[in-house]
Structure formats: structure tokens, C-alpha cells
Design a protein around this motif. Sequence first.
Motif, PDB file in Angstrom:
ATOM      1  N   VAL A  70      -3.925  53.823  29.495  1.00  0.00           N
ATOM      2  CA  VAL A  70      -4.501  52.926  28.547  1.00  0.00           C
ATOM      3  C   VAL A  70      -4.829  51.638  29.466  1.00  0.00           C
ATOM      4  N   PHE A  71      -6.109  51.485  29.804  1.00  0.00           N
ATOM      5  CA  PHE A  71      -6.649  50.405  30.486  1.00  0.00           C
ATOM      6  C   PHE A  71      -6.897  48.952  29.720  1.00  0.00           C
ATOM      7  N   PHE A  72      -6.645  47.783  30.264  1.00  0.00           N
ATOM      8  CA  PHE A  72      -6.755  46.480  29.672  1.00  0.00           C
ATOM      9  C   PHE A  72      -7.437  45.886  30.652  1.00  0.00           C
ATOM     10  N   SER A  73      -8.626  44.936  30.123  1.00  0.00           N
ATOM     11  CA  SER A  73      -9.202  44.408  31.253  1.00  0.00           C
ATOM     12  C   SER A  73      -9.753  42.995  30.391  1.00  0.00           C
ATOM     13  N   GLU A  74      -9.812  41.998  31.202  1.00  0.00           N
ATOM     14  CA  GLU A  74     -10.344  40.656  30.833  1.00  0.00           C
ATOM     15  C   GLU A  74     -11.828  40.671  30.521  1.00  0.00           C
ATOM     16  N   HIS A  75     -12.597  41.914  30.903  1.00  0.00           N
ATOM     17  CA  HIS A  75     -13.917  41.803  31.079  1.00  0.00           C
ATOM     18  C   HIS A  75     -14.396  42.804  30.007  1.00  0.00           C
ATOM     19  N   GLU A  76     -15.749  42.988  29.785  1.00  0.00           N
ATOM     20  CA  GLU A  76     -16.102  44.024  28.847  1.00  0.00           C
ATOM     21  C   GLU A  76     -16.130  45.108  29.549  1.00  0.00           C
ATOM     22  N   LEU A 129       1.901  42.006  27.515  1.00  0.00           N
ATOM     23  CA  LEU A 129       0.449  42.374  27.586  1.00  0.00           C
ATOM     24  C   LEU A 129      -0.067  43.124  26.416  1.00  0.00           C
ATOM     25  N   TYR A 130       0.779  43.782  25.504  1.00  0.00           N
ATOM     26  CA  TYR A 130       0.059  44.242  24.242  1.00  0.00           C
ATOM     27  C   TYR A 130      -0.187  43.123  23.198  1.00  0.00           C
ATOM     28  N   GLN A 131       0.669  42.090  23.438  1.00  0.00           N
ATOM     29  CA  GLN A 131       0.271  41.248  22.536  1.00  0.00           C
ATOM     30  C   GLN A 131      -1.190  40.222  22.960  1.00  0.00           C
ATOM     31  N   LYS A 132      -1.167  40.088  24.215  1.00  0.00           N
ATOM     32  CA  LYS A 132      -2.069  39.220  24.984  1.00  0.00           C
ATOM     33  C   LYS A 132      -3.534  40.138  24.624  1.00  0.00           C
ATOM     34  N   GLN A 154      -0.022  38.901  14.280  1.00  0.00           N
ATOM     35  CA  GLN A 154      -0.686  38.086  13.241  1.00  0.00           C
ATOM     36  C   GLN A 154      -1.113  36.816  13.898  1.00  0.00           C
ATOM     37  N   ASP A 155      -2.501  36.463  13.658  1.00  0.00           N
ATOM     38  CA  ASP A 155      -3.106  35.142  14.277  1.00  0.00           C
ATOM     39  C   ASP A 155      -2.668  35.299  15.812  1.00  0.00           C
ATOM     40  N   GLY A 156      -2.850  36.533  16.608  1.00  0.00           N
ATOM     41  CA  GLY A 156      -2.997  36.637  17.844  1.00  0.00           C
ATOM     42  C   GLY A 156      -1.251  36.908  18.558  1.00  0.00           C
ATOM     43  N   SER A 157      -0.224  36.795  17.674  1.00  0.00           N
ATOM     44  CA  SER A 157       0.973  36.930  18.306  1.00  0.00           C
ATOM     45  C   SER A 157       1.818  37.619  17.303  1.00  0.00           C
ATOM     46  N   TYR A 158       2.992  38.367  17.970  1.00  0.00           N
ATOM     47  CA  TYR A 158       3.485  39.243  17.288  1.00  0.00           C
ATOM     48  C   TYR A 158       4.416  38.372  16.524  1.00  0.00           C
ATOM     49  N   ALA A 159       4.034  38.103  15.349  1.00  0.00           N
ATOM     50  CA  ALA A 159       4.751  36.976  14.390  1.00  0.00           C
ATOM     51  C   ALA A 159       5.683  37.646  13.728  1.00  0.00           C
ATOM     52  N   ILE A 160       5.369  38.860  12.981  1.00  0.00           N
ATOM     53  CA  ILE A 160       6.034  39.783  12.129  1.00  0.00           C
ATOM     54  C   ILE A 160       7.092  40.711  12.833  1.00  0.00           C
ATOM     55  N   ARG A 161       8.420  40.908  12.638  1.00  0.00           N
ATOM     56  CA  ARG A 161       9.225  41.605  13.386  1.00  0.00           C
ATOM     57  C   ARG A 161      10.005  42.319  12.505  1.00  0.00           C
ATOM     58  N   ASN A 162      10.274  43.431  12.440  1.00  0.00           N
ATOM     59  CA  ASN A 162      11.081  44.409  11.505  1.00  0.00           C
ATOM     60  C   ASN A 162      12.102  45.244  12.419  1.00  0.00           C
ATOM     61  N   LEU A 163      13.370  45.185  12.174  1.00  0.00           N
ATOM     62  CA  LEU A 163      14.160  46.202  12.709  1.00  0.00           C
ATOM     63  C   LEU A 163      14.676  47.286  11.957  1.00  0.00           C
ATOM     64  N   TYR A 164      14.780  48.387  12.277  1.00  0.00           N
ATOM     65  CA  TYR A 164      15.342  49.566  11.503  1.00  0.00           C
ATOM     66  C   TYR A 164      16.430  50.268  12.095  1.00  0.00           C
ATOM     67  N   ALA A 165      17.352  50.521  11.332  1.00  0.00           N
ATOM     68  CA  ALA A 165      18.530  51.188  11.939  1.00  0.00           C
ATOM     69  C   ALA A 165      18.762  52.154  10.913  1.00  0.00           C
ATOM     70  N   GLU A 166      19.877  52.995  11.484  1.00  0.00           N
ATOM     71  CA  GLU A 166      20.617  54.212  10.648  1.00  0.00           C
ATOM     72  C   GLU A 166      19.598  54.845   9.815  1.00  0.00           C
ATOM     73  N   GLN A 167      19.778  54.764   8.290  1.00  0.00           N
ATOM     74  CA  GLN A 167      19.230  55.720   7.422  1.00  0.00           C
ATOM     75  C   GLN A 167      17.855  55.094   6.951  1.00  0.00           C
TER      76      GLN A 167
END
Length: 189
Positions: A70-76, A129-132, A154-167
Motif C-alpha cells: 500500500v503506497f501513501f503519497s503527499e502528491h497525486e 500514518l493511517y490516520q494521516k 472522524q473529522d480527520g482523526s481516529y476519534a472513535i475507538r472500540n475495544l472488543y474482547a472474549e465473546q
Amino acid sequence: MVSNPDEKKLHTFQDWLTWDGTWELINGKAYNMSPTPTPLHQFIVGELHFALRTFFQNRSCYVFVAPFDVFFSEHEDYQLPDQVTQPDLSVVCSKEQISKKGCQGAPTLIIEVLSPSTALKDFNEKFNLYQKYGVQEYWIIDPGNQTVHVYTLQDGSYAIRNLYAEQDTIHSLVFKDLQVPMNRLFSLE
């Protein structure tokens, strides 16, 4: 000339093209993609790949499993990208992003399965990196703790975080109907 990078120096995409083996380039730093993943890591990737392929079967998104660049670039222009990663799983919902070399730009969903050698990178460098670059949803699977962290942009940042565990059942916020039961991922244990 094929070579191995000096992991203490900063590098460019041109350098990356000359390296032998499988490497990521994040903020100029070289990250070796070995050693080989554990059986549990591969089992989790396989279960997730099956769940995602089943979910996206009749939809216009494509699921890729590593090794897939997966390539990320500042340019088109992606001739000289700034960053190159190899997520464990990538969901690309724009066919125009897919090239013979990989994916140009942010996939809609990226999933990384932690291993001891990649945990810090996945939670720090890749997270930023993925957020940016606008990866809409980022899942981090932690086999050691049997947890899944789901971050949604959300609005350019990872504002929503969910943590899943067990079942628990993992729920995607980007793909409303996508659900993956946790017990499927760790049933090899």
C-alpha cells in the motif's frame, strides 16, 4: 543493485526499490517484514480474510492479504510515494486505486495482527500514518490479549475507538452490516 537498508538511516522510495526481501518504509525508516508470522497469526488472518471475502462478495470492494503493498503519497503522482506498508489485510473500495504494484492511497479498511516484533509499530507509526492518509477504519488484532481495537476516522482523526474482547462480536462503523465474532479468531488457542 539489490541491497538491504541500514535500519538506523532515513531512506526514500528510490532506496526501497533496491532492497532485497520484504520491507516497509514509514517516515523514511525501513522495517523488515520478517520473521515469518506464527501459526496463530496466520490463522487469524485467514479467518478474517474469509469473513471479509464473504461479506464483500457482491459489493464493489476488494480484499487483499499480505504481502500486498500500500503506497501513501503527499502528491497525486504515485511514481515516488512517501510511505509503503504491507498491512495484513486491506479492503480497497475504489478499483482505480489498484495497480499492478499494489494499492495507491488509503484503503477503506486496514487490519493488522500484532506480533511481538510489530506491536509498537502497529500502535504508533502505522496508527499515525493511517490516520494521516485517511484510512477510514483501522483494526488492530492482539492475539496475546485476545482483543481487537477498532479505530474509526472522524473529522480527520481516529476519534472513535472500540475495544472488543472474549465473546464479543466486532462491529464495523464504516460497513454497517460487517460483524465478526471474536470466538472465530482465537479458536486455534
